[in-house]
Design a protein around this motif. Structure first.
Motif, PDB file in Angstrom:
ATOM      1  N   THR A   1       8.275  11.606  23.227  1.00  0.00           N
ATOM      2  CA  THR A   1       8.920  11.003  22.505  1.00  0.00           C
ATOM      3  C   THR A   1       8.521   9.258  22.529  1.00  0.00           C
ATOM      4  O   THR A   1       8.707   8.480  21.485  1.00  0.00           O
ATOM      5  CB  THR A   1      10.976  10.860  22.263  1.00  0.00           C
ATOM      6  OG1 THR A   1      10.884  12.410  21.751  1.00  0.00           O
ATOM      7  CG2 THR A   1      11.037  10.240  21.668  1.00  0.00           C
TER       8      THR A   1
ATOM      9  N   ALA B   1       6.753   7.354  20.118  1.00  0.00           N
ATOM     10  CA  ALA B   1       7.168   5.754  19.653  1.00  0.00           C
ATOM     11  C   ALA B   1       6.583   5.012  20.614  1.00  0.00           C
ATOM     12  O   ALA B   1       6.214   3.313  19.750  1.00  0.00           O
ATOM     13  CB  ALA B   1       8.715   5.431  20.684  1.00  0.00           C
TER      14      ALA B   1
ATOM     15  N   ALA C   1      14.174   2.342  24.849  1.00  0.00           N
ATOM     16  CA  ALA C   1      14.400   1.783  23.276  1.00  0.00           C
ATOM     17  C   ALA C   1      14.486  -0.149  23.766  1.00  0.00           C
ATOM     18  O   ALA C   1      13.962  -1.008  23.326  1.00  0.00           O
ATOM     19  CB  ALA C   1      15.620   2.534  22.472  1.00  0.00           C
TER      20      ALA C   1
ATOM     21  N   ARG D   1      15.772   2.415  16.183  1.00  0.00           N
ATOM     22  CA  ARG D   1      15.311   1.236  17.323  1.00  0.00           C
ATOM     23  C   ARG D   1      15.444   0.317  16.709  1.00  0.00           C
ATOM     24  O   ARG D   1      15.424  -0.783  16.913  1.00  0.00           O
ATOM     25  CB  ARG D   1      14.409   1.632  17.886  1.00  0.00           C
ATOM     26  CG  ARG D   1      13.286   1.044  18.811  1.00  0.00           C
ATOM     27  CD  ARG D   1      12.421   1.014  19.951  1.00  0.00           C
ATOM     28  NE  ARG D   1      11.541  -0.313  21.030  1.00  0.00           N
ATOM     29  CZ  ARG D   1      11.045  -1.092  20.809  1.00  0.00           C
ATOM     30  NH1 ARG D   1      10.733  -1.467  19.513  1.00  0.00           N
ATOM     31  NH2 ARG D   1      10.432  -1.843  21.763  1.00  0.00           N
TER      32      ARG D   1
ATOM     33  N   LEU E   1      12.195   6.405  16.176  1.00  0.00           N
ATOM     34  CA  LEU E   1      11.626   5.305  15.801  1.00  0.00           C
ATOM     35  C   LEU E   1      13.033   4.175  14.143  1.00  0.00           C
ATOM     36  O   LEU E   1      12.945   2.505  14.943  1.00  0.00           O
ATOM     37  CB  LEU E   1      10.225   5.555  15.053  1.00  0.00           C
ATOM     38  CG  LEU E   1       9.552   5.324  15.636  1.00  0.00           C
ATOM     39  CD1 LEU E   1       7.948   6.495  15.413  1.00  0.00           C
ATOM     40  CD2 LEU E   1       8.818   4.525  16.772  1.00  0.00           C
TER      41      LEU E   1
ATOM     42  N   VAL F   1      11.159  11.851  17.347  1.00  0.00           N
ATOM     43  CA  VAL F   1      10.442  10.485  17.392  1.00  0.00           C
ATOM     44  C   VAL F   1      10.629  10.443  16.223  1.00  0.00           C
ATOM     45  O   VAL F   1      10.534   8.502  16.040  1.00  0.00           O
ATOM     46  CB  VAL F   1       9.160  10.995  17.642  1.00  0.00           C
ATOM     47  CG1 VAL F   1       7.745   9.439  17.113  1.00  0.00           C
ATOM     48  CG2 VAL F   1       8.755  11.453  19.115  1.00  0.00           C
TER      49      VAL F   1
ATOM     50  N   VAL G   1       3.169   3.846  18.287  1.00  0.00           N
ATOM     51  CA  VAL G   1       3.548   3.628  17.196  1.00  0.00           C
ATOM     52  C   VAL G   1       3.826   2.058  17.085  1.00  0.00           C
ATOM     53  O   VAL G   1       3.729   1.165  16.628  1.00  0.00           O
ATOM     54  CB  VAL G   1       4.462   4.478  16.214  1.00  0.00           C
ATOM     55  CG1 VAL G   1       4.852   3.656  15.097  1.00  0.00           C
ATOM     56  CG2 VAL G   1       3.830   5.638  16.371  1.00  0.00           C
ATOM     57  N   ASN G   2       5.144   1.290  17.731  1.00  0.00           N
ATOM     58  CA  ASN G   2       5.679   0.229  18.463  1.00  0.00           C
ATOM     59  C   ASN G   2       4.153  -0.292  18.473  1.00  0.00           C
ATOM     60  O   ASN G   2       4.307  -1.559  18.089  1.00  0.00           O
ATOM     61  CB  ASN G   2       6.636   0.330  18.384  1.00  0.00           C
ATOM     62  CG  ASN G   2       8.035   1.104  18.569  1.00  0.00           C
ATOM     63  OD1 ASN G   2       7.905   0.565  17.668  1.00  0.00           O
ATOM     64  ND2 ASN G   2       8.680   1.364  19.131  1.00  0.00           N
TER      65      ASN G   2
END
Length: 396
Positions: free
Chosen positions: A360, A364, A130, A306, A303, A299, A367-368
């Motif tokens: 996970t 992540a 993260a 974070r 997100l 997950v 997505v990020n």
């Protein structure tokens, strides 16, 4: 099918990324999953993932070397503000994710409670992932708006690099503290010994490279020697069950301070794109199916927390400075460092909790990377550094 998947990822997705301003490595992870033994056991090149472990460690080590080469001690004064930004982000974001993940993995809500040591290690690795950032969104916008005169983009790039350095360093300490596996029969070492092995191996190989290459100015000779040292460092780290990522990071930091540092950095920077693609394919090949509900919960929690951690950490870091408090919008990207941390974790440890953490992190990152360029563009527009998109929108 494999050829179609590669062509789709390489051409179609590439065009979409440039047109709609998004980043994604998910297509290469999916390609790696298809190449691995999970979906189609009858046809896959990665038939023996255990034997290929040193190859995967080499890919992760290459990423560590690239990040280590970015740190030059002569530029520390220039990065004082990005350092403050990165430290606040890493402490708050990493700490929040670690605490929440440790509670979740031992709560027994949607999966059996993990053993305390495994829960703490998994939670700390999630915290490192993260905290790891990426300059991918900054690089994408720099290419798209080549003539922009921005003060934020260089600072955000430096902050992302520092976050990666801190996350990778902490991850190396974790693998030393929670060391597993026998390397020499009948010989046991303490966590402090494994930390010394990690640091000492990187420093010693850096000094060895400098002595070996001497005054040789040939680019090919320097590059081949660098690959040889990198292979040895990654193989040794894999054998010792320590982090090849961290060992090569330290190796890169040592080399960055030498006369050959700029040349090595220039040569290896050109390999960053293909190495990142290989890393994503390898990451997909190592993926193992996990229970759906715990994965979705972890997950989504990762997100959300974070985001909260970055909002809080960046705001605290920017107190009493003239900078904006919403700079977190430029630090949401995750990339090679997080993927390399996940891959290194999966190589050394096994078990259902490890597979869940691995899934996970990969989800992540996808997505990020998808949302980070637009968040960064919005930050640049709001700060007044970017006006081209406003003019482009008015013409539509």
């Amino acid at each position: 099918m494999l050829g179609s998947a590669y062509l789709l990822a390489h051409f179609v997705v590439g065009r979409l990324q440039k047109r709609f301003l998004f980043l994604s490595g998910l297509e290469y992870v999916a390609l790696g999953i298809f190449l691995g033994p999970t979906l189609v056991p009858q046809v896959h090149p990665f038939s023996n993932l255990t034997a290929l472990g040193p190859v995967f460690a080499f890919a992760a080590g290459w990423v560590g070397l690239l990040y280590g080469l970015q740190l030059q001690l002569t530029s520390l004064e220039r990065i004082s503000r990005p350092f403050r930004l990165a430290v606040g982000d890493v402490i708050v974001t990493g700490g929040l994710i670690t605490a929440a993940a440790q509670w979740f993995l031992q709560s027994g809500l949607v999966l059996p409670p993990a053993p305390p040591d495994q829960a703490w290690l998994s939670a700390l690795v999630l915290g490192c992932a993260a905290a790891a950032g990426s300059s991918s969104a900054v690089d994408l916008l720099t290419k798209r708006y080549a003539h922009i005169d921005s003060h934020l983009l260089p600072m955000l790039r430096d902050a992302a690099h520092i976050s990666d350095l801190l996350a990778i360093s902490i991850f190396g300490v974790l693998l030393a503290v929670f060391h597993v596996g026998d390397t020499v029969h009948g010989v046991s070492s303490s966590p402090s010994d494994w930390i010394l092995w990690t640091v000492g191996l990187g420093v010693a190989l850096g000094v060895l490279f400098v002595l070996f290459i001497g005054n040789d100015e040939g680019e090919n000779n320097v590059f081949l020697a660098m690959v040889g040292i990198l292979l040895f460092a990654s193989g040794a780290a894999f054998f010792l069950h320590i982090s090849a990522l961290t060992v090569n990071l330290i190796l890169g930091v040592v080399l960055a301070q030498t006369r050959q540092g700029a040349k090595i950095r220039h040569q290896l920077t050109r390999t960053e794109r293909p190495v990142s693609l290989i890393l994503l394919v390898f990451a997909g090949a190592l993926w193992e199916p996990v229970p759906l509900i715990p994965a979705v919960v972890l997950v989504l929690g990762f997100l959300g927390l974070r985001l909260i951690g970055k909002v809080t950490g960046v705001y605290i870091a920017m107190v009493n400075t003239p900078l904006r408090g919403d700079l977190f919008r430029g630090l949401m990207a995750q990339g090679n460092a997080a993927v390399a941390i996940a891959l290194s974790f999966q190589l050394v440890y096994d078990g259902p909790t490890v597979d869940l953490v691995y899934t996970t992190i990969l989800a992540a990152v996808a997505v990020n990377e998808l949302i980070s360029p637009r968040l960064l563009r919005g930050l640049l527009v709001d700060s007044g550094e970017l006006r081209q998109d406003l003019a482009w929108s008015s013409r539509q």
